[in-house]
Motif scaffolding. Sequence first.
Motif, PDB file in Angstrom:
ATOM      1  N   LEU A  88       0.825  -1.212   0.000  1.00 60.06           N
ATOM      2  CA  LEU A  88       0.000   0.000   0.000  1.00 60.06           C
ATOM      3  C   LEU A  88       0.859   1.262   0.000  1.00 60.06           C
ATOM      4  CD1 LEU A  88      -2.520  -1.251   2.712  1.00 60.06           C
ATOM      5  CD2 LEU A  88      -2.880  -1.192   0.233  1.00 60.06           C
ATOM      6  N   ARG A  89       2.089   1.126  -0.406  1.00 59.69           N
ATOM      7  CA  ARG A  89       3.085   2.203  -0.316  1.00 59.69           C
ATOM      8  C   ARG A  89       2.580   3.544  -0.863  1.00 59.69           C
ATOM      9  NH1 ARG A  89       8.355   1.116   0.077  1.00 59.69           N
ATOM     10  NH2 ARG A  89       7.995  -0.919  -0.845  1.00 59.69           N
ATOM     11  N   LYS A  90       1.995   3.563  -2.048  1.00 58.86           N
ATOM     12  CA  LYS A  90       1.560   4.829  -2.653  1.00 58.86           C
ATOM     13  C   LYS A  90       0.469   5.499  -1.833  1.00 58.86           C
ATOM     14  CE  LYS A  90       2.884   3.604  -7.325  1.00 58.86           C
ATOM     15  NZ  LYS A  90       2.462   3.293  -8.668  1.00 58.86           N
ATOM     16  N   MET A  95      -0.565   9.890   2.832  1.00 55.85           N
ATOM     17  CA  MET A  95      -1.360  10.154   4.035  1.00 55.85           C
ATOM     18  C   MET A  95      -0.833  11.377   4.765  1.00 55.85           C
ATOM     19  SD  MET A  95      -1.955   6.443   5.761  1.00 55.85           S
ATOM     20  CE  MET A  95      -3.115   5.281   5.093  1.00 55.85           C
ATOM     21  N   ASN A  96      -1.720  12.024   5.458  1.00 55.58           N
ATOM     22  CA  ASN A  96      -1.354  13.130   6.337  1.00 55.58           C
ATOM     23  C   ASN A  96      -1.754  12.757   7.755  1.00 55.58           C
ATOM     24  OD1 ASN A  96      -0.217  14.956   4.413  1.00 55.58           O
ATOM     25  ND2 ASN A  96      -2.274  15.208   3.594  1.00 55.58           N
ATOM     26  N   GLU A  97      -2.921  13.257   8.194  1.00 50.66           N
ATOM     27  CA  GLU A  97      -3.397  12.945   9.541  1.00 50.66           C
ATOM     28  C   GLU A  97      -3.692  11.456   9.700  1.00 50.66           C
ATOM     29  OE1 GLU A  97      -5.309  15.284   7.623  1.00 50.66           O
ATOM     30  OE2 GLU A  97      -3.909  16.844   8.236  1.00 50.66           O
ATOM     31  N   GLU A  98      -4.021  10.787   8.585  1.00 45.11           N
ATOM     32  CA  GLU A  98      -4.378   9.363   8.637  1.00 45.11           C
ATOM     33  C   GLU A  98      -3.169   8.486   8.970  1.00 45.11           C
ATOM     34  OE1 GLU A  98      -4.390  10.979   5.609  1.00 45.11           O
ATOM     35  OE2 GLU A  98      -6.483  11.449   5.219  1.00 45.11           O
ATOM     36  N   TRP A 102      -2.786   4.649  10.620  1.00 40.91           N
ATOM     37  CA  TRP A 102      -2.111   3.516   9.981  1.00 40.91           C
ATOM     38  C   TRP A 102      -1.064   2.907  10.915  1.00 40.91           C
ATOM     39  CZ3 TRP A 102      -2.842   0.002   6.587  1.00 40.91           C
ATOM     40  CH2 TRP A 102      -1.782  -0.803   6.184  1.00 40.91           C
ATOM     41  N   ILE A 103      -0.273   3.750  11.563  1.00 48.87           N
ATOM     42  CA  ILE A 103       0.749   3.259  12.489  1.00 48.87           C
ATOM     43  C   ILE A 103       0.097   2.519  13.657  1.00 48.87           C
ATOM     44  CG2 ILE A 103       2.541   3.951  14.137  1.00 48.87           C
ATOM     45  CD1 ILE A 103       3.398   3.972  11.168  1.00 48.87           C
ATOM     46  N   ASP A 104      -0.983   3.048  14.199  1.00 53.71           N
ATOM     47  CA  ASP A 104      -1.705   2.368  15.281  1.00 53.71           C
ATOM     48  C   ASP A 104      -2.195   0.991  14.815  1.00 53.71           C
ATOM     49  OD1 ASP A 104      -1.289   4.484  16.998  1.00 53.71           O
ATOM     50  OD2 ASP A 104      -3.287   5.341  16.720  1.00 53.71           O
ATOM     51  N   TYR A 105      -2.715   0.934  13.593  1.00 55.10           N
ATOM     52  CA  TYR A 105      -3.166  -0.342  13.018  1.00 55.10           C
ATOM     53  C   TYR A 105      -1.987  -1.317  12.921  1.00 55.10           C
ATOM     54  CZ  TYR A 105      -4.457  -3.729   9.448  1.00 55.10           C
ATOM     55  OH  TYR A 105      -4.670  -4.895   8.758  1.00 55.10           O
ATOM     56  N   GLN A 106      -0.849  -0.822  12.432  1.00 51.50           N
ATOM     57  CA  GLN A 106       0.341  -1.675  12.308  1.00 51.50           C
ATOM     58  C   GLN A 106       0.738  -2.252  13.667  1.00 51.50           C
ATOM     59  OE1 GLN A 106       0.619  -2.370   9.002  1.00 51.50           O
ATOM     60  NE2 GLN A 106       2.800  -2.205   9.235  1.00 51.50           N
ATOM     61  N   LEU A 107       0.770  -1.407  14.675  1.00 47.21           N
ATOM     62  CA  LEU A 107       1.182  -1.867  16.003  1.00 47.21           C
ATOM     63  C   LEU A 107       0.189  -2.861  16.605  1.00 47.21           C
ATOM     64  CD1 LEU A 107       2.536   1.493  17.429  1.00 47.21           C
ATOM     65  CD2 LEU A 107       3.875  -0.512  16.710  1.00 47.21           C
ATOM     66  N   LYS A 108      -1.084  -2.692  16.316  1.00 42.21           N
ATOM     67  CA  LYS A 108      -2.104  -3.604  16.840  1.00 42.21           C
ATOM     68  C   LYS A 108      -2.137  -4.929  16.106  1.00 42.21           C
ATOM     69  CE  LYS A 108      -5.081   0.014  18.627  1.00 42.21           C
ATOM     70  NZ  LYS A 108      -6.288   0.790  18.451  1.00 42.21           N
ATOM     71  N   THR A 109      -1.662  -4.979  14.860  1.00 43.10           N
ATOM     72  CA  THR A 109      -1.792  -6.200  14.066  1.00 43.10           C
ATOM     73  C   THR A 109      -0.472  -6.884  13.745  1.00 43.10           C
ATOM     74  OG1 THR A 109      -1.737  -4.966  11.973  1.00 43.10           O
ATOM     75  CG2 THR A 109      -3.906  -5.354  12.980  1.00 43.10           C
ATOM     76  N   CYS A 110       0.656  -6.330  14.148  1.00 43.50           N
ATOM     77  CA  CYS A 110       1.953  -6.868  13.730  1.00 43.50           C
ATOM     78  C   CYS A 110       2.251  -8.260  14.285  1.00 43.50           C
ATOM     79  CB  CYS A 110       3.084  -5.904  14.063  1.00 43.50           C
ATOM     80  SG  CYS A 110       3.380  -5.647  15.806  1.00 43.50           S
ATOM     81  N   ARG A 111       1.515  -8.700  15.282  1.00 47.02           N
ATOM     82  CA  ARG A 111       1.724 -10.040  15.830  1.00 47.02           C
ATOM     83  C   ARG A 111       0.663 -11.042  15.354  1.00 47.02           C
ATOM     84  NH1 ARG A 111       3.388  -6.143  18.979  1.00 47.02           N
ATOM     85  NH2 ARG A 111       5.469  -6.298  19.862  1.00 47.02           N
ATOM     86  N   GLU A 112      -0.251 -10.583  14.538  1.00 43.15           N
ATOM     87  CA  GLU A 112      -1.290 -11.445  13.965  1.00 43.15           C
ATOM     88  C   GLU A 112      -0.630 -12.470  13.034  1.00 43.15           C
ATOM     89  OE1 GLU A 112      -4.271 -13.421  12.427  1.00 43.15           O
ATOM     90  OE2 GLU A 112      -4.627 -12.022  14.087  1.00 43.15           O
TER      91      GLU A 112
END
Length: 129
Positions: A88-90, A95-98, A102-112
Motif C-alpha cells: 500500500l506504499r503509494k 497520508m497526512n493525519e491518517e 495507519w501506524i496504530d493499526y500496524q502496532l495492533k496487528t503486527c503479531r497477527e
Amino acid sequence: MKKGGILAVAYINKFYILPHILTGANRLALHDNLINKVIDNGVIKDGEEDCFWTDAYFSTSIEMEEFLSCFEVEIIDHAAIDGLTPLLRKVIDNMNEEYKIWIDYQLKTCREKSILGISNHGLIVCKKI
C-alpha cells in the motif's frame, strides 16, 4: 550467548517475494522457475539466470520458529515488521493525519499470525534459557 541474553533474528518472508516482484521494478524476474525455487527451498544465488537480487535466503514465520526451537532459546516476541505497508506504499506515502491511524493499526496487528505470513520482513526476539 549467556543465559538470559537476548537474540533478535530478522528474516525475509518467502511469501512476500511474488507481491514484491509484481509491484516493483523486477517484473521481468517473474516466472514459474523462480517462484518454485523461492517457495520450495527459499534460496536464490547471484549469477543464476532467475536471480532478481543477490544471494538470499527466504523463510516463513513458521520455518523460523521451528529453526529457533533447535536452540536453547525462548521466543518472547515475533512481529511483522512491514505488515501490508509495502503493498500500500503509494496510499500510505500520501497520508497526512491518517498516518497515525495507519501506524496504530500496524502496532495492533503486527503479531497477527496471518499478517506474519505475508509481511516482507519478520523479527523474532528470543531469550537464552
